[in-house]
Scaffold this motif. Structure first.
Motif, PDB file in Angstrom:
ATOM      1  N   ASN A 414     -29.429 -13.646  67.896  1.00 38.23           N
ATOM      2  CA  ASN A 414     -28.942 -14.931  67.410  1.00 38.23           C
ATOM      3  C   ASN A 414     -29.507 -15.234  66.023  1.00 38.23           C
ATOM      4  O   ASN A 414     -28.775 -15.573  65.103  1.00 38.23           O
ATOM      5  CB  ASN A 414     -29.312 -16.022  68.408  1.00 38.23           C
ATOM      6  CG  ASN A 414     -28.912 -17.386  67.884  1.00 38.23           C
ATOM      7  OD1 ASN A 414     -27.805 -17.557  67.369  1.00 38.23           O
ATOM      8  ND2 ASN A 414     -29.809 -18.345  67.972  1.00 38.23           N
ATOM      9  N   ASN A 418     -27.290 -15.097  62.616  1.00 34.75           N
ATOM     10  CA  ASN A 418     -27.217 -16.265  61.722  1.00 34.75           C
ATOM     11  C   ASN A 418     -27.644 -15.893  60.314  1.00 34.75           C
ATOM     12  O   ASN A 418     -27.036 -16.313  59.332  1.00 34.75           O
ATOM     13  CB  ASN A 418     -28.143 -17.378  62.230  1.00 34.75           C
ATOM     14  CG  ASN A 418     -27.491 -18.219  63.311  1.00 34.75           C
ATOM     15  OD1 ASN A 418     -26.283 -18.122  63.525  1.00 34.75           O
ATOM     16  ND2 ASN A 418     -28.285 -19.030  63.986  1.00 34.75           N
ATOM     17  N   ALA A 419     -28.750 -15.120  60.228  1.00 33.49           N
ATOM     18  CA  ALA A 419     -29.278 -14.757  58.905  1.00 33.49           C
ATOM     19  C   ALA A 419     -28.211 -14.021  58.100  1.00 33.49           C
ATOM     20  O   ALA A 419     -28.018 -14.303  56.912  1.00 33.49           O
ATOM     21  CB  ALA A 419     -30.532 -13.907  59.064  1.00 33.49           C
ATOM     22  N   LYS A 421     -25.006 -14.219  58.624  1.00 32.16           N
ATOM     23  CA  LYS A 421     -23.898 -15.144  58.398  1.00 32.16           C
ATOM     24  C   LYS A 421     -24.168 -16.065  57.196  1.00 32.16           C
ATOM     25  O   LYS A 421     -23.283 -16.327  56.398  1.00 32.16           O
ATOM     26  CB  LYS A 421     -23.728 -15.966  59.682  1.00 32.16           C
ATOM     27  CG  LYS A 421     -22.567 -16.928  59.686  1.00 32.16           C
ATOM     28  CD  LYS A 421     -22.171 -17.255  61.128  1.00 32.16           C
ATOM     29  CE  LYS A 421     -22.402 -18.706  61.463  1.00 32.16           C
ATOM     30  NZ  LYS A 421     -22.071 -19.046  62.845  1.00 32.16           N
ATOM     31  N   ASP A 450     -34.678 -14.603  55.812  1.00 33.13           N
ATOM     32  CA  ASP A 450     -33.487 -14.291  55.004  1.00 33.13           C
ATOM     33  C   ASP A 450     -33.599 -14.882  53.604  1.00 33.13           C
ATOM     34  O   ASP A 450     -34.485 -15.684  53.326  1.00 33.13           O
ATOM     35  CB  ASP A 450     -32.203 -14.746  55.711  1.00 33.13           C
ATOM     36  CG  ASP A 450     -32.085 -16.256  55.833  1.00 33.13           C
ATOM     37  OD1 ASP A 450     -32.347 -16.953  54.846  1.00 33.13           O
ATOM     38  OD2 ASP A 450     -31.728 -16.744  56.936  1.00 33.13           O
ATOM     39  N   GLY A 454     -30.413 -21.423  53.081  1.00 33.57           N
ATOM     40  CA  GLY A 454     -31.531 -22.313  53.409  1.00 33.57           C
ATOM     41  C   GLY A 454     -31.050 -23.650  53.955  1.00 33.57           C
ATOM     42  O   GLY A 454     -29.843 -23.940  53.957  1.00 33.57           O
ATOM     43  N   ILE A 463     -31.317 -28.932  63.859  1.00 32.82           N
ATOM     44  CA  ILE A 463     -30.461 -27.802  64.226  1.00 32.82           C
ATOM     45  C   ILE A 463     -30.813 -27.112  65.541  1.00 32.82           C
ATOM     46  O   ILE A 463     -30.011 -26.358  66.059  1.00 32.82           O
ATOM     47  CB  ILE A 463     -30.389 -26.745  63.098  1.00 32.82           C
ATOM     48  CG1 ILE A 463     -31.797 -26.374  62.663  1.00 32.82           C
ATOM     49  CG2 ILE A 463     -29.549 -27.236  61.943  1.00 32.82           C
ATOM     50  CD1 ILE A 463     -31.819 -25.191  61.729  1.00 32.82           C
ATOM     51  N   GLN A 469     -25.289 -28.719  63.783  1.00 25.74           N
ATOM     52  CA  GLN A 469     -25.221 -27.774  62.664  1.00 25.74           C
ATOM     53  C   GLN A 469     -25.780 -28.473  61.440  1.00 25.74           C
ATOM     54  O   GLN A 469     -25.835 -29.702  61.393  1.00 25.74           O
ATOM     55  CB  GLN A 469     -23.774 -27.346  62.436  1.00 25.74           C
ATOM     56  CG  GLN A 469     -23.222 -26.588  63.643  1.00 25.74           C
ATOM     57  CD  GLN A 469     -21.821 -26.083  63.415  1.00 25.74           C
ATOM     58  OE1 GLN A 469     -21.015 -26.782  62.836  1.00 25.74           O
ATOM     59  NE2 GLN A 469     -21.557 -24.879  63.876  1.00 25.74           N
ATOM     60  N   THR A 481     -20.731 -22.921  66.902  1.00 28.51           N
ATOM     61  CA  THR A 481     -20.696 -24.107  67.771  1.00 28.51           C
ATOM     62  C   THR A 481     -21.972 -24.928  67.694  1.00 28.51           C
ATOM     63  O   THR A 481     -22.039 -26.031  68.196  1.00 28.51           O
ATOM     64  CB  THR A 481     -20.554 -23.671  69.235  1.00 28.51           C
ATOM     65  OG1 THR A 481     -21.597 -22.726  69.494  1.00 28.51           O
ATOM     66  CG2 THR A 481     -19.206 -23.068  69.502  1.00 28.51           C
ATOM     67  N   GLY A 482     -23.012 -24.365  67.114  1.00 29.26           N
ATOM     68  CA  GLY A 482     -24.292 -25.075  67.097  1.00 29.26           C
ATOM     69  C   GLY A 482     -25.045 -24.926  68.402  1.00 29.26           C
ATOM     70  O   GLY A 482     -25.896 -25.750  68.730  1.00 29.26           O
ATOM     71  N   GLY A 484     -26.373 -21.675  69.487  1.00 27.68           N
ATOM     72  CA  GLY A 484     -27.267 -20.509  69.439  1.00 27.68           C
ATOM     73  C   GLY A 484     -28.738 -20.872  69.317  1.00 27.68           C
ATOM     74  O   GLY A 484     -29.581 -20.371  70.085  1.00 27.68           O
ATOM     75  N   LEU A 485     -29.077 -21.754  68.386  1.00 30.00           N
ATOM     76  CA  LEU A 485     -30.490 -22.099  68.180  1.00 30.00           C
ATOM     77  C   LEU A 485     -31.049 -22.865  69.386  1.00 30.00           C
ATOM     78  O   LEU A 485     -32.197 -22.657  69.780  1.00 30.00           O
ATOM     79  CB  LEU A 485     -30.669 -22.931  66.906  1.00 30.00           C
ATOM     80  CG  LEU A 485     -30.346 -22.222  65.582  1.00 30.00           C
ATOM     81  CD1 LEU A 485     -30.595 -23.157  64.412  1.00 30.00           C
ATOM     82  CD2 LEU A 485     -31.194 -20.965  65.429  1.00 30.00           C
ATOM     83  N   SER A 509     -34.617 -18.813  54.491  1.00 27.68           N
ATOM     84  CA  SER A 509     -35.217 -19.407  55.692  1.00 27.68           C
ATOM     85  C   SER A 509     -36.018 -18.376  56.467  1.00 27.68           C
ATOM     86  O   SER A 509     -35.742 -17.177  56.395  1.00 27.68           O
ATOM     87  CB  SER A 509     -34.138 -19.929  56.643  1.00 27.68           C
ATOM     88  OG  SER A 509     -33.146 -20.628  55.952  1.00 27.68           O
TER      89      SER A 509
HETATM   90  P1  ADP Z   1     -23.929 -21.846  65.070  1.00 26.23           P
HETATM   91  O1  ADP Z   1     -24.464 -20.832  64.154  1.00 26.23           O
HETATM   92  O2  ADP Z   1     -23.074 -21.312  66.151  1.00 26.23           O
HETATM   93  O3  ADP Z   1     -23.355 -23.056  64.413  1.00 26.23           O
HETATM   94  P2  ADP Z   1     -26.718 -22.180  65.753  1.00 26.23           P
HETATM   95  O4  ADP Z   1     -27.358 -23.065  66.749  1.00 26.23           O
HETATM   96  O5  ADP Z   1     -27.046 -20.738  65.808  1.00 26.23           O
HETATM   97  O6  ADP Z   1     -25.161 -22.421  65.901  1.00 26.23           O
HETATM   98  O7  ADP Z   1     -27.071 -22.734  64.333  1.00 26.23           O
HETATM   99  C1  ADP Z   1     -26.997 -24.128  64.088  1.00 26.23           C
HETATM  100  C2  ADP Z   1     -26.937 -24.401  62.607  1.00 26.23           C
HETATM  101  O8  ADP Z   1     -28.170 -24.077  61.976  1.00 26.23           O
HETATM  102  C3  ADP Z   1     -25.917 -23.583  61.866  1.00 26.23           C
HETATM  103  O9  ADP Z   1     -24.624 -24.131  61.966  1.00 26.23           O
HETATM  104  C4  ADP Z   1     -26.450 -23.664  60.451  1.00 26.23           C
HETATM  105  O10 ADP Z   1     -26.091 -24.893  59.853  1.00 26.23           O
HETATM  106  C5  ADP Z   1     -27.946 -23.649  60.635  1.00 26.23           C
HETATM  107  N1  ADP Z   1     -28.512 -22.292  60.498  1.00 26.23           N
HETATM  108  C6  ADP Z   1     -28.828 -21.424  61.468  1.00 26.23           C
HETATM  109  N2  ADP Z   1     -29.354 -20.282  60.967  1.00 26.23           N
HETATM  110  C7  ADP Z   1     -29.384 -20.444  59.627  1.00 26.23           C
HETATM  111  C8  ADP Z   1     -29.825 -19.633  58.526  1.00 26.23           C
HETATM  112  N3  ADP Z   1     -30.365 -18.417  58.732  1.00 26.23           N
HETATM  113  N4  ADP Z   1     -29.701 -20.133  57.283  1.00 26.23           N
HETATM  114  C9  ADP Z   1     -29.186 -21.349  57.086  1.00 26.23           C
HETATM  115  N5  ADP Z   1     -28.747 -22.174  58.070  1.00 26.23           N
HETATM  116  C10 ADP Z   1     -28.858 -21.729  59.328  1.00 26.23           C
END
Ligand code: ADP
Length: 676
Positions: A414, A418-419, A421, A450, A454, A463, A469, A481-482, A484-485, A509
């Protein structure tokens, strides 16, 4: 002043001897009087003339003896006015020959108070006349103080005894000898007489709820208490009006006037019992709810995955047909959308499971190095497409651990996903370090660093919440969807760690999580599982063409999809619509492998597998679960029922081929573990 001696004689020698003897006796008397701590006094009856007072008088009264001789009134003046009338009365009675003992208080010149115990006597001459009176005064102040404090402590104890809400009773062979008010209240007695002298049997039903004879048991408990000390037990009691209640009883032995008696504390536990039973009921209800929740989640998973399997499967099969490039493009879009939908469904199910406290982590041996190395294998392609470097740094962390490899990988994927993405240039570093080097369970910190877009400090705190998000435009631009974290943080906490982020907008980040993992012994016998064989399909075609596979599946479309997938690579496929039908055909025919759905009408996949394993000569036929029930416990249940492997729906064709290949390659089922 000296004692006045009265007497007459004519014989001088005799007289001298008498005087001498008297003198000696007086000396002895004085010595004696002065040696003891009491005051001796001698006076003439009916007059205030004091003939003698021993020197102790000075210590007790705090006045000089000579002052007293000069003014005998000093004596009476020192006595407390309240006590004086009684003392005077006694002295008057002494003048008519009545001995007395009296206690009174005196106030000394320094203001202090003393308690005096006075015993006085009248001495008569031969003709019955009272010649003088004498007395002994003892200072009993200390005794009085002791008595007072004894009295006070008795009052204190009595108050404690009486204010206890538990019944406190004393009993000996004759029955109850004392009790407090609570005992009377608990047993419904209006007066003490209704309780005292009765036996414990009188206040117990003849038979206890467990069938024991009360009288025999009472005897037994009393004997044990007298022999070995305190005893605690629950007991059914009976009030005076015959109604019964349950009590907790504590028996103790105490010595009272040289004899052992039993002290008993009784507590009415009717309410406590009612509360416990209500608690037990609530717990049962909660467990039932939790079972209902997990059943609901399992059903949800099944209901959603079954049609998803049909959509993805049919889409795959359509793509193999002779279609136009536009159609290929559309089908690809359907495929991507389905995969995306599936990942959202997986996230929602995961999160609901964690929130419902239903996610149980595995605790199996894991190879941390292999696990970290698998991340670039899975994500390397998407990083490469974006021109990002992927760097691993896990020097110094232990390799062999115990934990939940699937969930650990999920958390890392995850972060790393994200990194990639959210990064356009630069690279991603995946780092692992030992944070706390606890003897056998180190706390390990994983970081994904990454050089991406940021996030602001304000966003950092949001988040990790579900459905959050960084900013509203994220969904439009990057999708997601927000969830994963939120899942990662909850998984980290389940692994006795936590998760967080440090970030600078525009610079990059560092997403981190910690997990406490147990050290495991290194074992070269258990090499890390190799990634899925890429050319399984080709190998199946080449080596297993014509092998007979039984597909057990109740859903018609899914039967169609799987049959097509398997027939395409040259396998012969027969189908059964439920577990019972499968059992019948397996009895009659030898199959090279069985693909078994789990949730089916009439007989489910687990029961069918167990029945097949019980058939002669069918212990080794490979049975692979192919099911929409995709949770870990479903996997465990399948393996326990005797299946060899597990594929969740929607089926990934490559994975299905790889698993089938592994099972079909095995000549004989000698080691089922090989297939897992
Ligand atoms: P999703 O990626 O499905 O929206 P996550 O819970 O994984 O859900 O992430 C929530 C939000 O956190 C993301 O939509 C993004 O705004 C922010 N985020 C997560 N990882 C990163 C990252 N590596 N760099 C910047 N923003 C991030």
């Amino acid at each position: 002043m000296k004692i006045t001696l009265v007497g007459a004689t004519s014989d001088i020698t005799e007289q001298k001897r008498n005087v001498l003897a008297l003198h000696e006796s007086e000396q002895r008397f004085r010595q004696m009087a002065e040696a003891v701590g009491d005051v001796f006094w001698l006076s003439l009856p009916k007059s205030q003339t004091i003939l003698y007072v021993s020197p102790t008088f000075e210590q007790i009264w705090g006045r000089k003896c000579d002052d007293l001789y000069a003014n005998p009134k000093l004596w009476m003046d020192a006595i407390f006015p309240e006590d004086l009338p009684h003392v005077t009365e006694c002295m008057e009675s002494l003048s008519v020959g009545k001995h007395y003992v009296v206690e009174y208080r005196i106030r000394r010149p320094d203001g202090s108070i003393r308690w005096i115990n006075e015993r006085a006597y009248a001495t008569r001459s031969d003709d019955g006349q009272i010649v003088f009176t004498s007395g002994v005064d003892s200072d009993v102040t200390e005794q009085k103080k002791m008595q007072q404090s004894l009295y006070e402590s008795e009052v204190r104890f009595r108050t404690l005894y009486e204010s206890s809400s538990d019944a406190l009773v004393l009993l000996d062979d004759s029955g109850f000898i004392d009790c407090n008010r609570a005992a009377l209240r608990i047993f419904g007695c209006a007066k003490r007489e209704e309780f005292l002298n009765k036996s414990p049997s009188f206040f117990s039903p003849p038979i206890q709820p467990d069938g024991g004879d009360s009288a025999i048991l009472i005897k037994h408990w009393h004997q044990r208490t007298l022999k070995s000390g305190p005893q605690r037990f629950d007991w059914q009691l009976r009030r005076l009006d015959g109604t019964e209640f349950e009590a907790e009883i504590l028996l103790n032995r105490i010595e009272l006037q040289g004899k052992w008696v039993i002290q008993s504390t009784l507590r009415d536990i009717t309410e406590r019992k009612a509360m416990l039973s209500a608690l037990a009921q609530a717990k049962q209800q909660a467990e039932q709810n939790s079972r209902a929740k997990s059943l609901f989640l399992a059903n949800m998973s099944h209901e959603i995955r079954t049609p998803m399997n049909a959509i993805i499967g049919l889409n795959n099969s359509l793509r193999k047909e002779n279609i136009t490039p536009q159609q290929v493009e559309k089908l690809e879009k359907i495929g991507n959308a389905s995969e995306h939908l599936l990942s959202i469904i997986n996230d929602i199910l995961d999160l609901s499971k964690i929130e419902a406290d239903q996610l149980k982590l595995e605790n199996t041996r894991l190879d941390l190095y292999a696990l970290i190395n698998s991340i670039p294998i899975m994500l390397g392609e998407s990083a490469r497409i974006k021109g990002l470097t992927l760097h691993l740094d896990f020097a110094g962390v232990p390799r062999w651990l115990r934990g939940d490899p699937t969930r650990l990988r999920q958390a890392l994927l995850n972060y790393a996903g994200n990194a990639i993405k959210f990064t356009q240039h630069g690279g991603i570093t995946l780092r692992a370090r030992v944070l706390e080097d606890d003897d056998d369970a180190p706390l390990i910190r994983f970081e994904v660093i990454d050089t991406g877009i940021g996030i602001t400090t304000e966003e950092c705190s949001r988040i990790f919440q579900a459905f959050e998000q960084a900013d509203g435009s994220t969904t439009r631009k990057y999708g997601g969807t927000g969830l994963g974290l939120a899942i990662t943080q909850r998984l980290a906490r389940l692994m006795k760690g936590d998760a967080g982020v440090e970030s600078t907008p525009g610079i990059g980040s560092t997403f981190w999580f910690t997990a406490r993992l147990n050290l495991a012994e290194a074992s070269e016998l258990e090499p890390p599982k190799s990634p899925v064989t890429v050319d399984a399909e080709a190998e199946l075609r080449a080596k297993h063409r014509g092998n007979l596979v039984l597909l057990v599946e109740d859903d018609e479309i899914n039967r169609e999809v799987a049959t097509e997938l398997l027939s395409d690579i040259g396998l012969l496929v027969e189908t059964a619509e439920d577990g019972l039908q499968a059992l019948e055909v397996v009895k009659a025919k030898v199959y090279d492998a069985i693909l078994m759905d789990m949730q089916m009408p009439r007989m489910d996949g687990l029961e069918s597998t167990r029945a097949i394993r019980n058939l002669p000569d069918r212990q080794s036929v490979p049975i692979i679960a192919m099911t929409a029930n995709a949770f870990d416990e479903d996997r465990r249940a399948c393996i326990e029922a005797g299946m060899d492997d597990f594929i969740s729906k929607p089926v990934d064709p490559n994975l299905l081929f790889a698993v089938l290949l592994k099972c079909l390659n095995r000549e004989q089922k000698t080691d089922r573990e090989n297939c897992l």
